[in-house]
Design a protein around this motif. Structure first.
Motif, PDB file in Angstrom:
ATOM      1  N   HIS A   1       0.575  -1.358   0.021  1.00 18.94           N
ATOM      2  CA  HIS A   1       0.093   0.183  -0.142  1.00 18.94           C
ATOM      3  C   HIS A   1       0.898   1.482  -0.293  1.00 18.94           C
ATOM      4  O   HIS A   1       1.478   1.286   0.895  1.00 18.94           O
ATOM      5  N   CYS A   2       0.449   1.971  -0.757  1.00 16.01           N
ATOM      6  CA  CYS A   2       0.852   3.310  -0.977  1.00 16.01           C
ATOM      7  C   CYS A   2       0.662   4.971  -0.974  1.00 16.01           C
ATOM      8  O   CYS A   2      -1.062   5.145  -0.399  1.00 16.01           O
ATOM      9  N   VAL A   3       1.380   5.591   0.047  1.00 20.30           N
ATOM     10  CA  VAL A   3       0.689   7.335   0.026  1.00 20.30           C
ATOM     11  C   VAL A   3       1.946   7.961  -0.886  1.00 20.30           C
ATOM     12  O   VAL A   3       2.824   7.988  -1.245  1.00 20.30           O
ATOM     13  N   VAL A   4       0.987   8.288  -2.481  1.00 19.94           N
ATOM     14  CA  VAL A   4       1.541   9.179  -3.294  1.00 19.94           C
ATOM     15  C   VAL A   4       1.664  10.032  -3.651  1.00 19.94           C
ATOM     16  O   VAL A   4      -0.394  10.902  -3.593  1.00 19.94           O
ATOM     17  N   ILE A   5       2.423  10.748  -3.779  1.00 22.36           N
ATOM     18  CA  ILE A   5       2.467  12.378  -3.518  1.00 22.36           C
ATOM     19  C   ILE A   5       2.517  12.809  -4.437  1.00 22.36           C
ATOM     20  O   ILE A   5       3.635  12.938  -5.240  1.00 22.36           O
ATOM     21  N   SER A   6       0.835  13.761  -5.741  1.00 15.91           N
ATOM     22  CA  SER A   6       2.117  14.493  -7.110  1.00 15.91           C
ATOM     23  C   SER A   6       1.888  15.405  -6.822  1.00 15.91           C
ATOM     24  O   SER A   6       1.279  16.236  -6.468  1.00 15.91           O
ATOM     25  N   GLN A   7       3.507  15.747  -7.641  1.00 18.32           N
ATOM     26  CA  GLN A   7       3.441  17.581  -7.507  1.00 18.32           C
ATOM     27  C   GLN A   7       4.034  17.938  -8.812  1.00 18.32           C
ATOM     28  O   GLN A   7       4.919  17.190  -9.622  1.00 18.32           O
ATOM     29  N   SER A   8       4.032  18.877  -9.761  1.00 23.28           N
ATOM     30  CA  SER A   8       4.275  19.919 -10.319  1.00 23.28           C
ATOM     31  C   SER A   8       5.901  19.618 -10.639  1.00 23.28           C
ATOM     32  O   SER A   8       5.826  20.513  -9.247  1.00 23.28           O
ATOM     33  N   ASP A   9       5.801  20.095 -11.269  1.00 20.45           N
ATOM     34  CA  ASP A   9       7.600  20.857 -10.965  1.00 20.45           C
ATOM     35  C   ASP A   9       7.662  22.345 -11.316  1.00 20.45           C
ATOM     36  O   ASP A   9       9.117  22.731 -10.361  1.00 20.45           O
ATOM     37  N   ASP A  10       7.030  22.898 -10.707  1.00 19.39           N
ATOM     38  CA  ASP A  10       6.472  24.437  -9.832  1.00 19.39           C
ATOM     39  C   ASP A  10       6.422  24.806  -8.938  1.00 19.39           C
ATOM     40  O   ASP A  10       5.816  25.224  -8.678  1.00 19.39           O
ATOM     41  N   GLU A  11       6.207  23.235  -8.605  1.00 14.42           N
ATOM     42  CA  GLU A  11       5.100  23.021  -7.293  1.00 14.42           C
ATOM     43  C   GLU A  11       4.307  23.521  -6.744  1.00 14.42           C
ATOM     44  O   GLU A  11       3.591  24.019  -5.740  1.00 14.42           O
TER      45      GLU A  11
ATOM     46  N   SER B   1      -2.825  10.692  -3.861  1.00 12.62           N
ATOM     47  CA  SER B   1      -3.418   8.827  -3.654  1.00 12.62           C
ATOM     48  C   SER B   1      -3.843   8.160  -3.003  1.00 12.62           C
ATOM     49  O   SER B   1      -1.800   7.927  -2.265  1.00 12.62           O
ATOM     50  N   LEU B   2      -3.878   7.635  -2.918  1.00 13.37           N
ATOM     51  CA  LEU B   2      -4.425   6.295  -2.028  1.00 13.37           C
ATOM     52  C   LEU B   2      -4.737   5.126  -1.886  1.00 13.37           C
ATOM     53  O   LEU B   2      -6.015   5.669  -3.368  1.00 13.37           O
ATOM     54  N   SER B   3      -4.329   4.316  -2.365  1.00 12.40           N
ATOM     55  CA  SER B   3      -5.662   2.625  -3.108  1.00 12.40           C
ATOM     56  C   SER B   3      -5.240   1.407  -2.220  1.00 12.40           C
ATOM     57  O   SER B   3      -4.588   1.302  -1.346  1.00 12.40           O
ATOM     58  N   THR B   4      -6.342   1.236  -2.250  1.00 10.97           N
ATOM     59  CA  THR B   4      -6.679  -0.104  -1.177  1.00 10.97           C
ATOM     60  C   THR B   4      -6.675  -1.328  -2.380  1.00 10.97           C
ATOM     61  O   THR B   4      -6.668  -1.312  -3.486  1.00 10.97           O
ATOM     62  N   LYS B   5      -5.533  -2.018  -1.931  1.00 11.52           N
ATOM     63  CA  LYS B   5      -5.467  -3.510  -3.011  1.00 11.52           C
ATOM     64  C   LYS B   5      -5.901  -4.865  -2.325  1.00 11.52           C
ATOM     65  O   LYS B   5      -5.319  -5.235  -0.450  1.00 11.52           O
ATOM     66  N   ASN B   6      -5.819  -5.343  -2.665  1.00 11.67           N
ATOM     67  CA  ASN B   6      -7.337  -7.432  -2.953  1.00 11.67           C
ATOM     68  C   ASN B   6      -5.889  -7.740  -2.903  1.00 11.67           C
ATOM     69  O   ASN B   6      -5.098  -8.116  -4.266  1.00 11.67           O
TER      70      ASN B   6
ATOM     71  N   ASN C   1      -2.032  -1.195  14.105  1.00 13.27           N
ATOM     72  CA  ASN C   1      -1.138  -1.905  12.946  1.00 13.27           C
ATOM     73  C   ASN C   1      -1.411  -1.252  11.597  1.00 13.27           C
ATOM     74  O   ASN C   1      -1.935   0.156  11.669  1.00 13.27           O
ATOM     75  N   LEU C   2      -0.679  -2.241  10.819  1.00 12.33           N
ATOM     76  CA  LEU C   2      -0.638  -1.509   9.266  1.00 12.33           C
ATOM     77  C   LEU C   2      -1.376  -0.313   9.149  1.00 12.33           C
ATOM     78  O   LEU C   2      -1.961  -0.111   7.787  1.00 12.33           O
ATOM     79  N   LYS C   3      -2.874  -1.505   8.765  1.00  9.17           N
ATOM     80  CA  LYS C   3      -4.308  -1.545   7.998  1.00  9.17           C
ATOM     81  C   LYS C   3      -4.882  -0.211   9.066  1.00  9.17           C
ATOM     82  O   LYS C   3      -5.191   1.018   8.414  1.00  9.17           O
ATOM     83  N   SER C   4      -4.698   0.037  10.331  1.00 12.60           N
ATOM     84  CA  SER C   4      -5.286   0.678  10.947  1.00 12.60           C
ATOM     85  C   SER C   4      -4.729   2.341  10.397  1.00 12.60           C
ATOM     86  O   SER C   4      -4.832   3.120  10.465  1.00 12.60           O
ATOM     87  N   PHE C   5      -2.791   2.103  10.050  1.00 13.79           N
ATOM     88  CA  PHE C   5      -2.353   3.174  10.363  1.00 13.79           C
ATOM     89  C   PHE C   5      -2.862   3.860   8.491  1.00 13.79           C
ATOM     90  O   PHE C   5      -2.665   5.183   8.718  1.00 13.79           O
ATOM     91  N   TYR C   6      -3.197   3.091   7.817  1.00  9.88           N
ATOM     92  CA  TYR C   6      -2.956   3.343   6.490  1.00  9.88           C
ATOM     93  C   TYR C   6      -4.604   4.224   6.001  1.00  9.88           C
ATOM     94  O   TYR C   6      -5.429   4.661   5.523  1.00  9.88           O
ATOM     95  N   ASP C   7      -5.449   3.198   6.540  1.00  8.19           N
ATOM     96  CA  ASP C   7      -7.196   3.960   6.928  1.00  8.19           C
ATOM     97  C   ASP C   7      -6.841   4.597   7.862  1.00  8.19           C
ATOM     98  O   ASP C   7      -7.829   6.008   7.400  1.00  8.19           O
ATOM     99  N   TYR C   8      -5.832   5.609   8.448  1.00 10.64           N
ATOM    100  CA  TYR C   8      -5.602   6.969   9.163  1.00 10.64           C
ATOM    101  C   TYR C   8      -5.970   8.053   8.082  1.00 10.64           C
ATOM    102  O   TYR C   8      -6.738   8.702   8.280  1.00 10.64           O
TER     103      TYR C   8
END
Length: 254
Positions: free
Chosen positions: A102-112, A118-123, A163-170
């Protein structure tokens, strides 16, 4: 924005590891169109700036027959500003797809000037337990440095570490509530039930507003007075529905 400073991950969890576009292109399951997203200079960089696990953060793993939370990756993606709006969701989806954890992805333009989380739940893939299938995805609205309470809430010290699920759910709850700011006029961490109720209301408001905008466009090309009256009446009814939903928020317990 300095994401390391915002998330304040423990030193043991902090990294600065580049993910090369070549390594992503070599992953099984990537399609030709997905691979093209990584061509050229539109994607400036992809870096892992943190990994949270039982070993480095003392947060227990969480596994069952359908999901696995063993590590949570924090990844920053830098995109050319000219193509940011067009590509940021597609590139983030690709990263969520290709990285099994599971990932926390931060997208940013090069000029900031623009950024999203974004987050995704995976099975777990039923045919191959080494692979994952995205079941739900969540993108934030545009991030703002003025929303200090929201940025403070991203800090590791504020997260649920049961736990890591609770961490991601937060973090899922944080982003969902941040996406409600336009509706509620403030950022606040709410419980799951209230958050889902407000998200449903927010979706209804957005749908009604879309209908209103469609009617307003129709009015520009209509000359018959009776038809104009009918459409204006529908617009009035839709605005009333929006006001009723907003009143429901103000009268509800938040």
């Amino acid at each position: 924005m300095n994401w390391k400073e915002i998330f304040k991950l423990p030193e043991n969890c902090s990294l600065n590891i580049p993910i090369t576009k070549v390594s992503l292109k070599n992953q099984d399951g990537i399609t030709i169109s997905e691979s093209k997203l990584l061509d050229g200079s539109n994607v400036q960089s992809i870096r892992i700036f943190g990994v949270v696990s039982k070993g480095n953060a003392n947060i227990p793993e969480w596994l069952d027959a359908t999901q696995s939370f063993v590590e949570v990756y924090f990844i920053s993606v830098n995109l050319r500003g000219e193509v940011y709006e067009k590509n940021y969701k597609s590139v983030a989806r690709l990263i969520h797809k290709l990285i099994p954890h599971h990932c926390v992805v931060i997208s940013q333009s090069d000029d900031e000037l623009v950024s999203h989380i974004s987050l995704s739940t995976k099975n777990i893939n039923k045919n191959d337990n080494r692979l994952r299938v995205i079941s739900d995805e969540l993108f934030s609205i545009v991030l703002s440095e003025s929303q200090q309470e929201f940025l403070n809430a991203l800090s590791f010290s504020r997260a649920n570490t049961l736990n890591l699920k609770s961490f991601y759910d937060y973090y899922l709850q944080i982003i969902k509530n941040y996406n409600l700011i336009d509706l509620t006029k403030q950022f606040k961490i709410r419980n799951y039930e209230r958050t889902e109720e407000l998200l449903t209301i927010n979706e209804s408001v957005e749908n009604y507003q879309t209908e209103i905008n469609t009617h307003l466009k129709q009015l520009k090309s209509i000359t018959q007075m009776s038809e104009k009256v009918r459409i204006n009446s529908e617009i009035h009814d839709l605005k009333q529905k929006i006001n009723e939903l907003k009143a429901k928020i103000e009268n509800g317990k938040d």
